[in-house]
Design a protein around this motif. Structure first.
Motif, PDB file in Angstrom:
ATOM      1  N   LEU A 362       0.827  -1.208   0.000  1.00 41.21           N
ATOM      2  CA  LEU A 362       0.000   0.000   0.000  1.00 41.21           C
ATOM      3  C   LEU A 362       0.861   1.257   0.000  1.00 41.21           C
ATOM      4  N   ALA A 363       1.930   1.253   0.811  1.00 39.19           N
ATOM      5  CA  ALA A 363       2.811   2.422   0.842  1.00 39.19           C
ATOM      6  C   ALA A 363       3.449   2.651  -0.524  1.00 39.19           C
ATOM      7  N   SER A 364       3.920   1.565  -1.160  1.00 42.43           N
ATOM      8  CA  SER A 364       4.515   1.701  -2.489  1.00 42.43           C
ATOM      9  C   SER A 364       3.480   2.181  -3.501  1.00 42.43           C
ATOM     10  N   ALA A 365       2.258   1.667  -3.392  1.00 44.89           N
ATOM     11  CA  ALA A 365       1.202   2.093  -4.312  1.00 44.89           C
ATOM     12  C   ALA A 365       0.899   3.582  -4.141  1.00 44.89           C
ATOM     13  N   GLY A 366       0.883   4.049  -2.879  1.00 44.46           N
ATOM     14  CA  GLY A 366       0.647   5.469  -2.648  1.00 44.46           C
ATOM     15  C   GLY A 366       1.732   6.337  -3.256  1.00 44.46           C
ATOM     16  N   ILE A 367       2.989   5.891  -3.078  1.00 40.59           N
ATOM     17  CA  ILE A 367       4.106   6.642  -3.672  1.00 40.59           C
ATOM     18  C   ILE A 367       4.006   6.643  -5.188  1.00 40.59           C
ATOM     19  N   VAL A 368       3.683   5.472  -5.759  1.00 38.07           N
ATOM     20  CA  VAL A 368       3.549   5.356  -7.211  1.00 38.07           C
ATOM     21  C   VAL A 368       2.451   6.278  -7.737  1.00 38.07           C
ATOM     22  N   LEU A 394       4.029  11.481   2.994  1.00 37.36           N
ATOM     23  CA  LEU A 394       2.613  11.815   3.065  1.00 37.36           C
ATOM     24  C   LEU A 394       1.789  10.865   2.198  1.00 37.36           C
ATOM     25  N   ALA A 395       2.267  10.591   0.989  1.00 34.08           N
ATOM     26  CA  ALA A 395       1.551   9.659   0.114  1.00 34.08           C
ATOM     27  C   ALA A 395       1.494   8.272   0.722  1.00 34.08           C
ATOM     28  N   ALA A 396       2.600   7.825   1.315  1.00 35.20           N
ATOM     29  CA  ALA A 396       2.630   6.495   1.930  1.00 35.20           C
ATOM     30  C   ALA A 396       1.670   6.414   3.114  1.00 35.20           C
ATOM     31  N   GLN A 397       1.605   7.472   3.922  1.00 30.91           N
ATOM     32  CA  GLN A 397       0.733   7.405   5.097  1.00 30.91           C
ATOM     33  C   GLN A 397      -0.742   7.400   4.712  1.00 30.91           C
ATOM     34  N   LEU A 398      -1.127   8.235   3.757  1.00 38.66           N
ATOM     35  CA  LEU A 398      -2.529   8.250   3.350  1.00 38.66           C
ATOM     36  C   LEU A 398      -2.945   6.908   2.761  1.00 38.66           C
ATOM     37  N   GLY A 423      10.008  14.297   7.161  1.00 39.15           N
ATOM     38  CA  GLY A 423      10.426  13.839   5.839  1.00 39.15           C
ATOM     39  C   GLY A 423      11.755  14.393   5.371  1.00 39.15           C
ATOM     40  N   PRO A 424      11.976  15.719   5.450  1.00 43.06           N
ATOM     41  CA  PRO A 424      13.269  16.267   4.994  1.00 43.06           C
ATOM     42  C   PRO A 424      14.464  15.806   5.824  1.00 43.06           C
ATOM     43  N   LEU A 425      14.223  15.292   7.055  1.00 47.18           N
ATOM     44  CA  LEU A 425      15.329  14.827   7.895  1.00 47.18           C
ATOM     45  C   LEU A 425      15.676  13.367   7.646  1.00 47.18           C
ATOM     46  N   VAL A 426      14.704  12.589   7.189  1.00 47.64           N
ATOM     47  CA  VAL A 426      14.908  11.148   7.057  1.00 47.64           C
ATOM     48  C   VAL A 426      15.952  10.838   5.996  1.00 47.64           C
ATOM     49  N   GLY A 427      15.849  11.508   4.844  1.00 47.26           N
ATOM     50  CA  GLY A 427      16.787  11.238   3.762  1.00 47.26           C
ATOM     51  C   GLY A 427      18.235  11.477   4.160  1.00 47.26           C
TER      52      GLY A 427
END
Length: 787
Positions: A362-368, A394-398, A423-427
């Motif tokens: 689901l997370a990958s689908a949201g990102i896609v 954000l896309a992955a969480q929704l 998000g900007p800190l994780v990368g």
């Protein structure tokens, strides 16, 4: 040339919402069929197999009628997956190893420890523990020797933990163990519980030794950091959470950030995106670039230990990379995701029933589906890397929120904000962490510099989690029923539809941000919770007890305070309790007293009632410190407490209870020192007996006290140590089990559940239903559950 031909050959142009390339959906039906087929097969139920077969035949007939090869492929995949999945299940059920495990046989096992071990220190009555994945080489049991290759879970507890904790992954060991089967749906299916320290048969190979040296080097490079970032850097990079304290783990859970500390596709996506960017900058292209990225995947899998979950993460990471356009065109991502789904369920059919796999997909689908379009819109107003860091999580969480809510019974409002801000800190934290790991052996000083940068980012993540935990509306309890889940799903869909407009209009975005902040400062009430007429609430505080008895519109007495202050605070807040005039503690174990400070401080507590127990010393000292301004009052059999409409009678307490006995063992003596009480409120009678076991229950029966009640809070969280005469003497119509979800104690014990069912009691469980509210109406006891 016709207009239709011109449209077919004309180049595509990006629309206002983002990517120009249409997603390739041709493999979606086949992927769905593979997943569904394996889900049906692993259910191993005749009804599901019959329905699946009927569906496969119907799809096949439709393919023949329409002469559609695509539809025929779906039918073939569905039937093939059901057949192969069922055959694998049948083989597992008839495997001699499964038979030994179902009989809980004691065996001498030879196994190779794999994966990342996890461990925990002693907490209250829970001994220290250690567990890891392992490959079972062979077992000797009941006069037979079996060769194997099955993936199992090996665990140890107590005094053996220290020896097992020093076993390096890749080591072959031998030990006497007890075999067992995992609960239905859990993997691995076979569990191995060590009964002695391990004997090393073979040391780890060169690859495993090198991997362990790299992981140790990563930990060493972060050793100079403050405690929280020092623990977070290895967790963010390779999923090594061994150094994370329980408080930090809980803060990440409340804020929906737990996925950051698990080995996930996001880790690999960030690593490969970084490698691709650097390689392209220095002129590495074509097959050389593909080879470099392939080496990155292999290195990631080895560094994170090649467990099934890591392989799954690698597959999903490649999908995420394609979705972000770092390894190919965005339109290829759907096809890549479908191929990954089919491959994973074929290799490991049990993944079809794995919640972790579903969340990854689901997370990958949201990102896609959304991340790239949203990033394009947001990049008009900020640097693209920053926009990408915001939009991807954000896309992955929704995409995953409905399933997360179904599993946890919560909607993490703070999680939405926390993932946006973090998000900007994780990368940078992840990439710098990987660089620290890569340079740890050849250049330890350079590794320290990289780890310092990763630690700064990790410290920011820790602060975000700490702030989110303090917000009243951080997490909203939410029922897991179909209607409630449809509401959450509709909300996520609505957010997806509205977000492009918000990203274009800064004023609308600011208004939405203000609305979210207000919801965090003032929590939104869960529909139907709490019921307005509640008299008693058994709070869902995890593996422990905390019971609230209403004595006034905004006042309640507290019996036991649970193991987690934050969960008790949430329960008090949800119920609108502003005053706790009376607090009663049945005994001093941590899972009953840790939250006492929350119950007393700021709630105008007038009395704190305890037993005469003096151990465990740490538990009693914690209570004495929390109640320093009130003092402790010792209860004895016959003590009666009255507050408003509430009456609490102490029916029994074992003489000398809580004094450690060598024969019984420390925890048993302390459990049997619990107060046995009956509370009467608003026409309801409740029997509350802490953790009393057989001897304490025998003492209560022998005392001659009237133990009859309407509702029984089953002692010791429903452990197997129950006296049948005690359970029968209660004559209760409802049995409540206050237990933590997936707890390691096996509570409630199946035989205890059977015992209360045979006595005609209705079973309620906080791990399955959340907090439980009771009241009395004309028809009897009214039950309202949070989930």
């Amino acid at each position: 040339m016709s207009g239709s031909a011109r449209r077919a050959t004309a180049p595509a142009h990006p629309g206002p919402d983002g990517d120009a390339e249409s997603p390739d959906l041709r493999l979606v039906p086949a992927a769905a069929a593979a997943w569904a087929g394996m889900w049906v097969a692993t259910a191993a139920q005749v009804t599901w197999l019959a329905l699946g077969s009927a569906l496969a035949i119907s799809v096949g007939l439709l393919a023949i009628r329409r002469r559609s090869w695509a539809t025929a492929a779906v039918a073939i995949v569905l039937a093939g997956c059901m057949l192969t999945g069922w055959a694998r299940w049948w083989w597992q059920q008839h495997d001699p190893l499964t038979g030994l495990a179902s009989d809980q046989a004691v065996a001498t096992a030879e196994l190779v420890v794999v994966g990342t071990p996890r461990s925990g220190e002693q907490q209250g009555v829970r001994p220290p523990w250690w567990l890891s994945a392992a490959t079972l080489v062979g077992v000797e049991a009941r006069g037979q020797r079996l060769a194997s290759g099955a993936l199992v879970q090996v665990s140890a507890s107590g005094d053996d933990v220290a020896a097992w904790a020093h076993v390096v992954p890749g080591t072959t060991v031998r030990a006497v163990v007890r075999l067992g089967l995992a609960d239905a749906g859990e993997q691995p299916q076979v569990q191995v519980r060590a009964r002695e320290p391990p004997v090393v048969v073979l040391p780890p190979g060169p690859v495993d030794q090198t991997v362990e040296r790299v992981r140790a080097g990563l930990r060493a490079s972060a050793a100079h950091l403050d405690p929280e970032p020092r623990a977070l850097v290895p967790a963010l990079v390779v999923g090594d959470t061994s150094a994370m304290p329980a408080e930090l783990v809980e803060r990440f859970r409340v804020n929906g950030l737990t996925h950051l500390t698990a080995v996930s596709g996001a880790n690999l996506t960030l690593l490969l995106a970084f490698l691709s960017t650097v390689a392209r900058a220095v002129g590495v292209l074509g097959w050389w670039l593909r080879g470099l990225l392939g080496l990155g995947v292999v290195g990631f899998v080895l560094l994170c230990h090649a467990e099934p979950s890591v392989v799954r993460a690698a597959a999903m990471g490649l999908v995420g990379l394609i979705a972000l356009g770092a390894g190919g065109r965005g339109g290829q991502a759907v096809r890549a995701l479908c191929v990954a789904v089919v491959a994973i369920v074929f290799v490991d059919p049990d993944m079809a029933r794995s919640a972790g796999f579903a969340l990854s997909v689901l997370a990958s689908a949201g990102i896609v589906a959304w991340s790239r379009r949203w990033t394009d819109l947001l990049a008009m107003r900020m640097p693209r890397p920053l926009a990408e860091g915001i939009c991807t999580p954000l896309a992955a969480q929704l995409a995953t929120q409905p399933l997360v809510t179904a599993i946890s019974g919560q909607v993490s409002v703070a999680g939405l904000v926390a993932n946006l801000v973090s998000g900007p800190l994780v990368g940078p934290a992840t990439v710098l962490g990987f660089l620290a790991a890569a340079s740890a052996i050849p250049l330890p000083l350079v590794a320290t510099w990289f780890a310092t940068g990763a630690g700064w980012c990790a410290q920011g993540l820790s602060w975000i989690a700490r702030l989110g935990e303090l917000l009243p509306g951080a997490a909203i309890s939410w029922p897991a029923g179909w209607v409630a889940l449809l509401v959450v799903t509709a909300g996520c869909v609505g957010a997806v539809l509205v977000l492009p407009r918000l990203l274009r209009n800064p004023w609308l975005a600011a208004a939405a941000a203000l609305l979210i902040v207000l919801s965090l400062l003032r929590p939104v009430a869960r529909p139907g919770w709490p019921p307005p007429d509640w008299a008693v609430v058994f709070c869902d505080v995890g593996q422990g007890d905390a019971t609230l008895l209403r004595v006034a519109p905004r006042a309640a007495a507290v019996v036991d305070a649970g193991p987690d202050p934050s969960k008790l605070a949430t329960c008090l807040r949800d119920l609108g309790v502003e005053q706790v005039p009376l607090a009663v503690l049945t005994h001093f174990h941590a899972d009953h007293v840790t939250g006492i400070g929350v119950a007393i401080q700021g709630h105008r507590t007038e009395r704190v009632i305890v037993s005469a127990a003096t151990s465990p010393v740490g538990g009693r000292q914690l209570v004495e410190q929390a109640a320093a301004g009130v003092g402790l009052t010792q209860a004895t059999p016959g003590t009666v407490l009255v507050v408003g409409e509430l009456t609490v009678e102490v029916l029994a307490v074992r003489a000398g209870g809580g004094t450690v006995s060598v024969e019984e063992g420390e925890s048993a003596a302390e459990n049997d020192g619990s107060l046995v009480m009956r509370a009467t409120i608003a026409g309801l009678r409740l029997l509350l007996a802490g953790d009393v076991e057989e001897d304490g229950q025998r003492n209560a029966v022998a005392s001659g006290a009237d133990l009859s009640t309407d509702v029984l809070l089953v002692p010791h969280h429903g452990s197997g140590r129950q006296l049948p005469e005690f359970l029968a003497a209660t004559r209760a119509s409802i049995a409540v089990f206050s237990v933590g979800l997936d707890n390691d104690y096996g509570h409630p014990a199946p035989r205890t559940q059977r015992a209360v069912e045979q006595l005609g009691m209705r079973i309620l469980r906080t791990d399955q239903q959340g907090s439980i509210a009771l009241s009395r109406n004309e028809g009897g006891v009214q039950v309202t559950t949070q989930k």
